[in-house]
Scaffold this motif. Structure first.
Motif, PDB file in Angstrom:
ATOM      1  N   VAL A 119       0.541  -1.200  -0.266  1.00 43.66           N
ATOM      2  CA  VAL A 119      -0.052  -0.074  -0.322  1.00 43.66           C
ATOM      3  C   VAL A 119       0.861   1.730   0.363  1.00 43.66           C
ATOM      4  CG1 VAL A 119      -1.901   1.201   1.536  1.00 43.66           C
ATOM      5  CG2 VAL A 119      -2.112  -1.403   1.208  1.00 43.66           C
ATOM      6  N   LEU A 120       1.444   1.496   0.775  1.00 46.28           N
ATOM      7  CA  LEU A 120       2.844   2.514   1.034  1.00 46.28           C
ATOM      8  C   LEU A 120       3.512   3.088  -0.731  1.00 46.28           C
ATOM      9  CD1 LEU A 120       5.112   1.739   4.137  1.00 46.28           C
ATOM     10  CD2 LEU A 120       3.711   3.841   3.658  1.00 46.28           C
ATOM     11  N   ALA A 121       3.546   1.727  -1.243  1.00 47.28           N
ATOM     12  CA  ALA A 121       4.072   1.827  -3.134  1.00 47.28           C
ATOM     13  C   ALA A 121       2.602   3.265  -3.542  1.00 47.28           C
ATOM     14  CB  ALA A 121       4.205   0.721  -3.420  1.00 47.28           C
ATOM     15  N   ALA A 122       1.976   2.748  -3.261  1.00 48.23           N
ATOM     16  CA  ALA A 122       0.635   4.051  -4.329  1.00 48.23           C
ATOM     17  C   ALA A 122       0.439   4.783  -3.469  1.00 48.23           C
ATOM     18  CB  ALA A 122       0.083   3.420  -4.137  1.00 48.23           C
ATOM     19  N   ILE A 123       1.407   5.800  -2.294  1.00 46.04           N
ATOM     20  CA  ILE A 123       0.930   6.484  -1.711  1.00 46.04           C
ATOM     21  C   ILE A 123       1.363   7.866  -1.967  1.00 46.04           C
ATOM     22  CG2 ILE A 123       1.632   7.719   0.392  1.00 46.04           C
ATOM     23  CD1 ILE A 123      -0.013   5.307   1.737  1.00 46.04           C
ATOM     24  N   PRO A 124       1.068   9.324  -3.006  1.00 48.77           N
ATOM     25  CA  PRO A 124       1.822   9.851  -3.157  1.00 48.77           C
ATOM     26  C   PRO A 124       2.447  10.801  -1.632  1.00 48.77           C
ATOM     27  CG  PRO A 124      -0.511  10.514  -3.008  1.00 48.77           C
ATOM     28  CD  PRO A 124      -0.262   9.571  -3.038  1.00 48.77           C
ATOM     29  N   PHE A 125       3.776  11.063  -1.679  1.00 51.46           N
ATOM     30  CA  PHE A 125       3.987  11.771  -0.270  1.00 51.46           C
ATOM     31  C   PHE A 125       4.844  13.317  -0.520  1.00 51.46           C
ATOM     32  CE2 PHE A 125       5.453   7.703   0.136  1.00 51.46           C
ATOM     33  CZ  PHE A 125       4.847   6.925   1.150  1.00 51.46           C
ATOM     34  N   ALA A 126       5.075  13.901  -1.603  1.00 48.21           N
ATOM     35  CA  ALA A 126       4.925  15.251  -2.474  1.00 48.21           C
ATOM     36  C   ALA A 126       4.965  14.911  -3.897  1.00 48.21           C
ATOM     37  CB  ALA A 126       6.491  15.337  -1.825  1.00 48.21           C
ATOM     38  N   LYS A 127       5.504  15.968  -4.153  1.00 50.08           N
ATOM     39  CA  LYS A 127       5.406  15.873  -5.847  1.00 50.08           C
ATOM     40  C   LYS A 127       6.476  15.508  -6.118  1.00 50.08           C
ATOM     41  CE  LYS A 127       3.989  20.020  -9.322  1.00 50.08           C
ATOM     42  NZ  LYS A 127       3.765  21.191  -9.453  1.00 50.08           N
ATOM     43  N   GLY A 128       6.369  14.534  -6.874  1.00 49.34           N
ATOM     44  CA  GLY A 128       7.088  13.818  -7.517  1.00 49.34           C
ATOM     45  C   GLY A 128       7.256  12.416  -6.836  1.00 49.34           C
ATOM     46  N   PHE A 139      -8.397   3.090  -6.190  1.00 47.51           N
ATOM     47  CA  PHE A 139      -9.200   0.971  -5.928  1.00 47.51           C
ATOM     48  C   PHE A 139      -8.510   0.754  -5.908  1.00 47.51           C
ATOM     49  CE2 PHE A 139     -11.069  -2.119  -8.138  1.00 47.51           C
ATOM     50  CZ  PHE A 139     -12.536  -1.897  -7.863  1.00 47.51           C
ATOM     51  N   TYR A 140      -6.803   0.274  -5.908  1.00 41.53           N
ATOM     52  CA  TYR A 140      -5.777  -0.401  -5.293  1.00 41.53           C
ATOM     53  C   TYR A 140      -5.514  -0.082  -3.526  1.00 41.53           C
ATOM     54  CZ  TYR A 140      -1.271  -1.739  -4.668  1.00 41.53           C
ATOM     55  OH  TYR A 140       0.285  -1.876  -4.426  1.00 41.53           O
ATOM     56  N   VAL A 141      -5.378   0.716  -3.566  1.00 42.89           N
ATOM     57  CA  VAL A 141      -5.208   1.825  -2.122  1.00 42.89           C
ATOM     58  C   VAL A 141      -6.472  -0.052  -1.537  1.00 42.89           C
ATOM     59  CG1 VAL A 141      -5.344   3.152  -0.450  1.00 42.89           C
ATOM     60  CG2 VAL A 141      -4.231   3.031  -2.258  1.00 42.89           C
ATOM     61  N   ILE A 142      -7.436   1.064  -2.009  1.00 41.80           N
ATOM     62  CA  ILE A 142      -8.733  -0.251  -0.547  1.00 41.80           C
ATOM     63  C   ILE A 142      -8.759  -1.322  -0.670  1.00 41.80           C
ATOM     64  CG2 ILE A 142     -10.551   1.391  -0.078  1.00 41.80           C
ATOM     65  CD1 ILE A 142     -12.075   1.110  -2.069  1.00 41.80           C
ATOM     66  N   ALA A 143      -8.240  -2.199  -2.367  1.00 41.21           N
ATOM     67  CA  ALA A 143      -8.199  -3.291  -2.230  1.00 41.21           C
ATOM     68  C   ALA A 143      -7.316  -4.208  -1.691  1.00 41.21           C
ATOM     69  CB  ALA A 143      -8.110  -3.727  -4.093  1.00 41.21           C
ATOM     70  N   VAL A 144      -5.970  -3.636  -1.519  1.00 40.42           N
ATOM     71  CA  VAL A 144      -5.164  -4.307  -1.090  1.00 40.42           C
ATOM     72  C   VAL A 144      -5.036  -3.997   0.717  1.00 40.42           C
ATOM     73  CG1 VAL A 144      -2.216  -4.117  -0.715  1.00 40.42           C
ATOM     74  CG2 VAL A 144      -3.404  -3.980  -2.668  1.00 40.42           C
ATOM     75  N   SER A 145      -4.790  -2.919   0.767  1.00 40.18           N
ATOM     76  CA  SER A 145      -5.507  -2.772   2.731  1.00 40.18           C
ATOM     77  C   SER A 145      -6.297  -3.534   3.343  1.00 40.18           C
ATOM     78  CB  SER A 145      -5.221  -1.086   2.580  1.00 40.18           C
ATOM     79  OG  SER A 145      -6.655  -1.236   2.614  1.00 40.18           O
ATOM     80  N   SER A 146      -7.249  -4.200   2.384  1.00 42.89           N
ATOM     81  CA  SER A 146      -8.506  -4.832   3.296  1.00 42.89           C
ATOM     82  C   SER A 146      -7.532  -6.114   3.314  1.00 42.89           C
ATOM     83  CB  SER A 146      -9.541  -4.469   2.498  1.00 42.89           C
ATOM     84  OG  SER A 146      -9.367  -5.074   1.070  1.00 42.89           O
ATOM     85  N   MET A 147      -7.032  -6.759   2.451  1.00 42.30           N
ATOM     86  CA  MET A 147      -6.129  -7.699   2.983  1.00 42.30           C
ATOM     87  C   MET A 147      -5.776  -8.429   4.437  1.00 42.30           C
ATOM     88  SD  MET A 147      -4.655  -8.804  -0.943  1.00 42.30           S
ATOM     89  CE  MET A 147      -3.313  -9.133  -0.145  1.00 42.30           C
ATOM     90  N   SER A 148      -4.824  -7.205   4.843  1.00 42.45           N
ATOM     91  CA  SER A 148      -4.148  -6.972   6.244  1.00 42.45           C
ATOM     92  C   SER A 148      -5.143  -7.190   7.498  1.00 42.45           C
ATOM     93  CB  SER A 148      -3.756  -5.908   6.799  1.00 42.45           C
ATOM     94  OG  SER A 148      -4.632  -5.060   7.141  1.00 42.45           O
TER      95      SER A 148
END
Lengths: 116, 159, 374, 151, 378
Positions: free
Chosen positions: E132-141, E152-161
């Motif tokens: 999930v961390l892979a998909a999070i935008p921390f800052a510009k770039g 969609f990816y984030v909610i799909a994957v994070s519910s797997m925990s």
């Protein structure tokens, strides 16, 4: 980066856990005390089998959940194009939600939303 | 219709009650002045116990190493669970009389329940409570204490 | 359709037996509950007690009446003052000693203070049982102030040994009046927080209203006294019915509810704190001067006979029953401890509730395990 | 009812019961066989209505065991003390009052545990505090050199 | 060589070096090009992978340890306590010390436990965290993978925990754990829907599932302001169900320590327990950062319509700090929930979801769609 990089994150997570567990396996003490391997039950030996058929009580919720989860498959693409398609999309979703809502209301009135 | 009004009323009241609770905790988060914990071993120097605090039983000695205990054993009788043991011996005083004086006043801190009966019933006020509360030791034998100091004498004028 | 679903959901199965305690965070000590479950539903609760049974009644038979005091402290350690008072009153009644007003009033104030601190701890631990950890610290923070008052006067915080047959061990500390007034003022000021965090909270109300209902008939039949009984409408306040010490000269309400559920057991205690504060208010300025003890014989011997003294502790009715054969030691001492009797009703009122409710109900009965085991 | 009236009433219910007007309460002593029936009558009569079992105490009297019931009426506010003794020491047996006052269940288990008095018709008579390796510690002849330190 | 590449990149940047903090894309691109020019493509990718892997590991550990420390301090201050204050100034190294302690603690194999699943469970929760961390935008770039279906990816994957939690409880052969596992099953069916529908409310407004585009769409104003009341309601619902998703109080039924002692991780010891503990905090971080990305503009500074001067001033603060500030605000809110409210009962969790959140959410989505249709949003 492209989507294939996802495998990297999978590997990093797996490696992280694996390496740390192996390391801990080397440094951590190992006991020979058999009492320690007993599952915890407030200091009293467990009675009977743990893995029994278990009345979880949310079976109906799970079925309802399934219906609503499938609904999301439609709603997510709809949400993306909602702005562009406009009125047609709106009417469509109103009809869709009304049907869903009626289903929910039916379940509610039939007391399916009560934990058995 | 009524049930719908009731439904929304429930929601607003519920959310309101949750917010009231959060208001309290949030207020405490931003008021560090209200912290009540003490940094215990650090504040040892200025930590004052109440004067009546029942720390442990002691036998006060004056500067001439004299105490008031006559060895009558009333404290021993009054102690509910055998914490105190008075061992006395007989000596011959200067004017030739036989006299029983205290040899050892043994106090078992590990058994003491701090009921204060020994201190209260002592006819000569020889016992008192100290404010000491750090009793932990590594050996139980250290909890058995002799209250009269070595070489101590009975105070003049105490019978 | 419905029938089919019902059949799927409720299948026959074996009982799922689980031990709660003796090492469990919310049994408040070494109480062991053997719980039979069906899914999350509690079917049967069987209390196993005695982990800290010390045989106080047996020990009393070999010590004198003055020495009993230090044992009663250790029964219900949250109502130590009231437990002491019960024995003292029984002995004084047997000896027909007239107790001066000063002692009576001080005893009453001390009892009410210890009722407040006991209910504060109840509030704290009840909140924690329901998962609100912050309650625990707020409750203890306020309770500390009462304990400081105790410590200043008696030298002990919980195990006070303050009352003795014939009066009190020490006179009140010169600061006593001032500190009590300060505390009452302070506590009136923070009591609204208790309501904001727990009483009014929608989650708390949902968790406690209608849970573990005890009817008036059952409360009387099981002998549930104290706030738990009064929440069911059982008028059982000894302070009202058989006033002792200075309770006959103060105005206070007996807190009574009819619902008898967890929420009202909780509410009864919160209201009792308010009543206790008003009792203290009425007495604190009226402590007459005088001696703090009546001179008694060095060795107290009770005349032959049976003596029964009822006292209202923070958890209910504590009865001391002394059978004397004329010696310096009692022939038989019986403590009817409120927690022991209240424990008897646990199985009855937890049936068909959930595990989380079991914790809430047990918490609302406010057990002190040493008092159960004695 | 006051103490005298109570005594007279009990006397009318059970003529062979001994009634003493004690300092605090009316004290009624009955034979062990009559206990249950008298208790039931006291509980159910409109005049007494003793619905609250305040306290149940077991006593070792040497030759036999006594059980003392403190009863209170929540309606009338009067209290009465009901006493009985077992017929023997070796196998002390009494009738349970669990069916009259539910709270008696725990009290009777305690008496059984500490004094060894058996209660007939008790739904769940097991030891309460101690396990079966112990004797009955509240008996006067109970000896335990290890755990009881006498001065 | 690596350092060389970075310095070269920094030197060749047209703007001053500190401009990097406002836009990381030129830096990352520079490093990428530098590596590719000096190494064969295979090695360049490998080196990049190692760099990113190490960076994320470090980030993961630092955030995890810091959040554990922060939680202790926050709850301590709420409860009028000092909190950790022994190790390091203000106790900041307390969690590091705890981690070391846990590392050296015994890993107890439980008798009759399903050892394969028992050992697998920590892997699942941690791997899910990283993915999930892979998909999070921390800052510009500063955005590892910019999926076109990001949210969609984030909610799909994070519910797997939750599956990790379920496995942990099931495999432990302990009754407390089993009940905890069953409760987490109930959580799967409860919060998933409302979290999805709350996100849909925002997606309607943004018209995209890509996280970078969603952030970009908030250049003129954060969605919580843009979307009027429906967006605010969606935010509240998201926070509630996000708290449930992370298994935190008042929704910590699966671990419910006053009922189930420690619930699903009762039997885990040493570092395996620490994984669950760490994962819980990272989950909280993920929920908070998604909340800040969707509703509070992510790394986007606070902009008000046409106030050019005001917007300039706001732009001075680097985007990364905006992102961290908003995320920690949400984290504080979630912590405040835990330390204020009593725990819900398991059936109340379902009641809350099905009788309150879901109907409100459905209506809320329709209102939002209507607003967008009429163009009544800002």
């Amino acid at each position: 980066m492209s989507n294939e990089w996802l495998i990297l994150f999978f590997l990093v997570g797996a490696l992280f856990v694996g390496v740390v567990v192996v390391f801990a396996g080397f440094v951590a003490p190992k006991s020979t005390n058999l009492q320690k391997f007993e599952p915890y039950e407030c200091g009293i030996p467990t009675e009977g089998v743990t893995w029994l058929q278990f009345n979880v009580g949310y079976y109906l919720f799970a079925i309802l959940f399934l219906i609503f989860a499938i609904e999301t498959v439609l709603v997510f693409p709809w949400a993306v194009v909602m702005k562009e398609v406009g009125l047609t999309a709106f009417i469509e979703i109103v009809i869709f939600f009304v049907i869903l809502g009626l289903g929910l209301l039916y379940a509610w009135k039939k007391h399916a939303l009560v934990w058995e | 219709m009524n049930s719908i009004i009731q439904y929304f009323k429930e929601i607003t009241q519920g959310v309101g009650s949750l917010l009231r609770g959060m208001q309290v905790t949030n207020r405490y988060f931003f008021s560090p002045g209200k912290i009540v914990t003490q940094k215990y071993p650090d504040n040892r120097k200025d930590l004052v116990m109440f004067e009546r605090f029942k720390g442990e039983v002691v036998m006060p000695h004056n500067e001439k190493n004299e105490h008031k205990c006559t060895g009558c054993g009333i404290c021993e009788i009054n102690c509910p669970n055998g914490t105190i043991e008075v061992i006395s011996k007989t000596i011959i005083t200067e004017d030739g009389k036989k006299k029983r004086i205290i040899d050892k006043h043994i106090y078992r801190l590990g058994m003491c329940t701090f009921c204060a009966l020994c201190v209260k019933t002592c006819p000569s006020n020889a016992l008192a409570f100290s404010q000491e509360f750090e009793h932990a030791v590594f050996n139980r034998a250290l909890l058995i204490k002799t209250l009269n100091k070595p070489g101590s004498q009975l105070m003049k004028g105490v019978e | 359709m419905e029938e089919i679903i019902k059949e799927v959901v409720i299948g026959e199965q074996e009982e799922y037996v689980i031990n709660m305690g003796p090492q469990h965070p919310s049994t408040h000590g070494v109480l062991r509950l053997v719980v039979s479950l069906k899914g999350e539903i509690v079917k049967n609760v069987e209390p196993h007690i005695g982990y800290i049974h010390r045989g106080i009644e047996k020990m009393c038979e070999s010590i004198t009446y003055t020495q009993i005091i230090h044992l009663t402290d250790r029964m219900d350690y949250l109502s130590a003052m009231m437990n002491n008072e019960a024995v003292c009153l029984a002995v004084e009644k047997a000896l027909e000693v007239e107790i001066p007003d000063r002692i009576k009033i001080i005893r009453t104030i001390m009892s009410e203070l210890s009722r407040i601190q006991s209910h504060q701890l109840f509030w704290a631990s009840f909140g924690m049982d329901l998962g609100g950890q912050t309650c625990f610290f707020y409750g203890l923070r306020d309770r500390e102030k009462v304990l400081d008052i105790f410590e200043e006067t008696t030298g002990g915080r919980m195990i006070v040994s303050y009352n003795c047959p014939g009066g009190l061990m020490y006179d009140i500390h010169p600061n006593f009046r001032k500190r009590v007034k300060e505390f009452i003022k302070y506590f009136r000021g923070v009591l609204w927080e208790y309501d904001a965090i727990l009483t009014g909270n929608v989650i708390f109300r949902e968790r406690s209203i209608g849970i573990g209902t005890l009817s008036l008939e059952d409360a009387i039949s099981y002998g549930i006294t104290g706030p738990s009984g009064r929440a069911s409408g059982f008028s059982c306040d000894i302070r009202k019915h058989e006033p002792y010490s200075a309770y006959d000269r103060v105005q206070f309400n007996e807190v009574l509810y009819n619902e008898g559920d967890t929420y009202h057991r909780y509410l009864a205690r919160i209201e009792e704190m308010r009543e206790s504060m008003s009792i203290i208010d009425q007495l604190i300025d009226n402590i007459p001067e005088g001696p703090y003890f009546v001179k008694m014989k060095p060795v107290i011997k009770l005349p032959e006979g049976e003596y029964f003294q009822r006292v209202e502790t923070a958890r209910g009715e504590l009865d001391v029953f002394i059978i004397s054969d004329g010696n310096k030691n009692p022939y038989r001492v019986k403590f009817r401890s409120p927690n022991f009797v209240n424990l008897g009703v646990l199985n009855h009122i937890t049936k068909d509730f959930k595990i989380a409710d079991l914790i809430a109900i047990a918490g609302s009965l406010d057990f002190v395990i040493p008092d159960i085991d004695r | 009812m006051d103490k005298t009236q109570l005594g007279d009433f009990v006397k009318s219910l059970k003529p062979d019961a001994t009634v003493i007007e004690g300092k605090q309460y009316t004290e009624v002593t009955v034979a062990d066989t009559d206990l249950h029936s008298l208790a039931k009558k006291l509980r159910e009569s409109e005049e007494t209505w003793l619905d609250f079992l305040v306290c149940l105490t077991g006593v070792d009297y040497g030759d036999n065991f006594g059980v003392i019931y403190h009863l209170k009426s929540t309606k009338h506010g009067h209290m009465i003390v009901l006493k009985t003794r077992t017929s023997e020491r070796e196998k002390p047996v009494l009738n349970s009052v669990c069916d009259i006052w539910k709270g008696a269940e725990f009290h009777e288990r305690e008496v059984f545990d500490l004094l060894g008095v058996k209660f007939n018709n008790h739904p769940d008579l097991r030891r309460l505090f101690l396990d079966s390796s112990w004797g009955f510690p509240l008996r006067k002849d109970y000896v335990d050199d290890i755990n009881i330190v006498s001065k | 060589m690596l350092l060389n590449t970075i310095t070269n990149t920094l030197v060749t940047l047209s703007d001053p070096w500190w401009k990097v903090f406002y836009d990381f894309s030129s830096l990352t691109k520079g490093i990428d090009e530098g590596l590719r020019s000096s190494l064969s493509p295979f090695w360049a990718v490998t080196v990049e992978m190692v760099i990113i892997g190490i960076l994320f590991l470090l980030f993961y550990a630092v955030i995890g340890l810091f959040l554990v420390y922060a939680e202790r301090k926050v709850c301590a201050f709420i409860q009028n306590r000092l909190g950790p204050n022994r190790i390091g100034p203000y106790g900041i190294f307390q969690t590091v010390a705890d981690l070391i302690k846990l590392l050296f603690k015994e890993l107890i194999p439980i008798k009759n436990a399903d050892s394969f699943l028992f050992n697998l469970a920590p892997y699942i929760v941690i791997i899910v965290n990283f993915m999930v961390l892979a998909a999070i935008p921390f800052a510009k770039g500063l955005h590892a993978i910019d999926f076109n279906i990001g949210i969609f990816y984030v909610i799909a994957v994070s519910s797997m925990s939750v599956i990790g939690v379920l496995l942990a409880g099931w495999s432990s052969n302990s009754k407390y754990s089993l009940i905890g596992a069953m409760r987490s099953g109930a959580q799967i069916v409860s919060y998933e829907l409302s979290i999805g529908l709350a996100i849909i409310t925002v997606v309607i407004l943004a018209g995209s599932l890509q996280l970078s585009e969603i952030v970009e769409a908030q250049r003129t104003g954060w969605f919580i302001f843009k979307g009027h009341v429906p967006a605010f309601i969606a935010f509240v619902i998201y926070i509630i169900s996000g708290t449930a998703e992370t298994n935190r109080g008042p929704f910590d039924m699966a671990e419910a320590e006053s009922e189930l002692t420690a619930g699903y991780h009762t039997e885990y010891s040493g570092i395996k327990f620490a994984f669950f503990y760490l994962a819980e905090y990272i989950n909280m971080f993920i929920v908070a950062s998604i909340a800040s990305t969707l509703f509070l503009g992510g790394w986007m500074p606070f902009h008000v319509g046409n106030w050019e001067a005001f917007n300039r001033v706001m732009d001075i603060i680097p985007p990364f700090f905006w992102y961290i500030g908003k995320t920690f605000f949400v984290i504080y809110l979630i912590m405040l929930f835990k330390w204020t409210f009593p725990r819900l009962r398991i059936d109340q969790l379902l009641t809350l979801e099905w009788k309150y959140l879901l109907p409100i959410n459905l209506v809320n989505v329709l209102i939002m769609a209507f607003l967008v249709l009429m163009g009544w949003h800002f």
